[in-house]
Design an enzyme around this catalytic site. Structure first.
Site, PDB file in Angstrom:
ATOM      1  N   HIS A  53       0.831  -1.202   0.000  1.00 43.95           N
ATOM      2  CA  HIS A  53       0.000   0.000   0.000  1.00 43.95           C
ATOM      3  C   HIS A  53       0.869   1.258   0.000  1.00 43.95           C
ATOM      4  O   HIS A  53       2.074   1.196   0.274  1.00 43.95           O
ATOM      5  CB  HIS A  53      -0.966   0.031   1.185  1.00 43.95           C
ATOM      6  CG  HIS A  53      -0.362  -0.312   2.526  1.00 43.95           C
ATOM      7  ND1 HIS A  53       0.675   0.384   3.066  1.00 43.95           N
ATOM      8  CD2 HIS A  53      -0.675  -1.288   3.424  1.00 43.95           C
ATOM      9  CE1 HIS A  53       0.964  -0.128   4.249  1.00 43.95           C
ATOM     10  NE2 HIS A  53       0.181  -1.166   4.492  1.00 43.95           N
TER      11      HIS A  53
HETATM   12  P1  TYD Z   1      -2.547  -3.712   7.427  1.00 48.13           P
HETATM   13  O1  TYD Z   1      -2.544  -2.292   7.009  1.00 48.13           O
HETATM   14  O2  TYD Z   1      -3.043  -4.724   6.452  1.00 48.13           O
HETATM   15  O3  TYD Z   1      -1.083  -4.139   7.900  1.00 48.13           O
HETATM   16  P2  TYD Z   1       0.273  -4.094   7.041  1.00 48.13           P
HETATM   17  O4  TYD Z   1       0.512  -2.655   6.733  1.00 48.13           O
HETATM   18  O5  TYD Z   1       1.292  -4.675   7.931  1.00 48.13           O
HETATM   19  O6  TYD Z   1       0.119  -4.942   5.849  1.00 48.13           O
HETATM   20  O7  TYD Z   1      -3.378  -3.827   8.766  1.00 48.13           O
HETATM   21  C1  TYD Z   1      -3.863  -5.037   9.280  1.00 48.13           C
HETATM   22  C2  TYD Z   1      -5.129  -4.769  10.088  1.00 48.13           C
HETATM   23  O8  TYD Z   1      -4.850  -3.949  11.220  1.00 48.13           O
HETATM   24  C3  TYD Z   1      -6.196  -4.058   9.265  1.00 48.13           C
HETATM   25  O9  TYD Z   1      -7.453  -4.618   9.614  1.00 48.13           O
HETATM   26  C4  TYD Z   1      -6.141  -2.632   9.756  1.00 48.13           C
HETATM   27  C5  TYD Z   1      -5.653  -2.763  11.175  1.00 48.13           C
HETATM   28  N1  TYD Z   1      -4.816  -1.629  11.616  1.00 48.13           N
HETATM   29  C6  TYD Z   1      -5.319  -0.729  12.526  1.00 48.13           C
HETATM   30  O10 TYD Z   1      -6.458  -0.837  13.012  1.00 48.13           O
HETATM   31  N2  TYD Z   1      -4.512   0.299  12.935  1.00 48.13           N
HETATM   32  C7  TYD Z   1      -3.268   0.480  12.448  1.00 48.13           C
HETATM   33  O11 TYD Z   1      -2.563   1.443  12.830  1.00 48.13           O
HETATM   34  C8  TYD Z   1      -2.763  -0.462  11.473  1.00 48.13           C
HETATM   35  C9  TYD Z   1      -1.378  -0.298  10.903  1.00 48.13           C
HETATM   36  C10 TYD Z   1      -3.568  -1.494  11.108  1.00 48.13           C
END
Ligand code: TYD
Length: 138
Positions: A53
């Site tokens: 992302h």
């Molecule tokens: P995600 O963005 O997919 O993690 P990564 O960047 O490691 O791939 O996030 C995983 C889950 O956690 C998603 O449901 C969103 C949640 N999340 C939060 O609630 N707060 C946060 O600060 C982050 C980074 C994720």
């Protein structure tokens, strides 16, 4: 500006002594933003690719406080891979840079400092959409 300059490696000082090591990171001092959020990623294995992302608003600093992982970053023009392999080394990632985190060692704990509170709407999770927003898509 080149990707390497925008996403710069930050080497934190080690304030350690005979009692052990200590690394300090203060917002707006050692890193270029005020820290609003901290999260860490662990128990991901070699096969997992996280991230995938770009963020419209958030800036990040990533540090492997234990173990190691690789960060692939891409600004639509250039890309590079940075290995995070020590607690004193971080990478700063500004807004609108695509990032993947992968190749996590078993003991990897990837600490992420963020400039914002979480807002799912500022994430771009589709690479084509990302290219479109940075104006690279034909
Ligand atoms: P995600 O963005 O997919 O993690 P990564 O960047 O490691 O791939 O996030 C995983 C889950 O956690 C998603 O449901 C969103 C949640 N999340 C939060 O609630 N707060 C946060 O600060 C982050 C980074 C994720």
């Amino acid at each position: 500006m080149a990707l390497e300059e925008r996403c710069r490696i930050i080497n934190f000082d080690d304030l350690g002594d005979e009692r052990g090591k200590l690394v300090v990171i203060e917002g707006n001092q050692h890193i270029p933003f005020e820290i609003k959020r901290v999260f860490y990623i662990y128990d991901s294995d070699e096969e997992v690719i996280r991230g995938q992302h770009a963020n419209r608003v958030s800036e990040f600093v990533l540090i492997n406080v234990s173990g190691n992982s690789k960060i692939y970053i891409d600004d639509g023009k250039e890309n590079m891979i940075v290995e995070l392999d020590k607690p004193m080394k971080g990478i700063y990632i500004p807004q609108m840079v695509w990032k993947n985190m992968y190749d996590f060692s078993e003991d990897s704990v990837l600490l992420v400092l963020a400039s914002t509170h979480y807002d799912r709407d500022e994430y771009i999770r589709d690479y084509d959409e990302y290219l479109k927003e940075i104006g690279k898509k034909k």
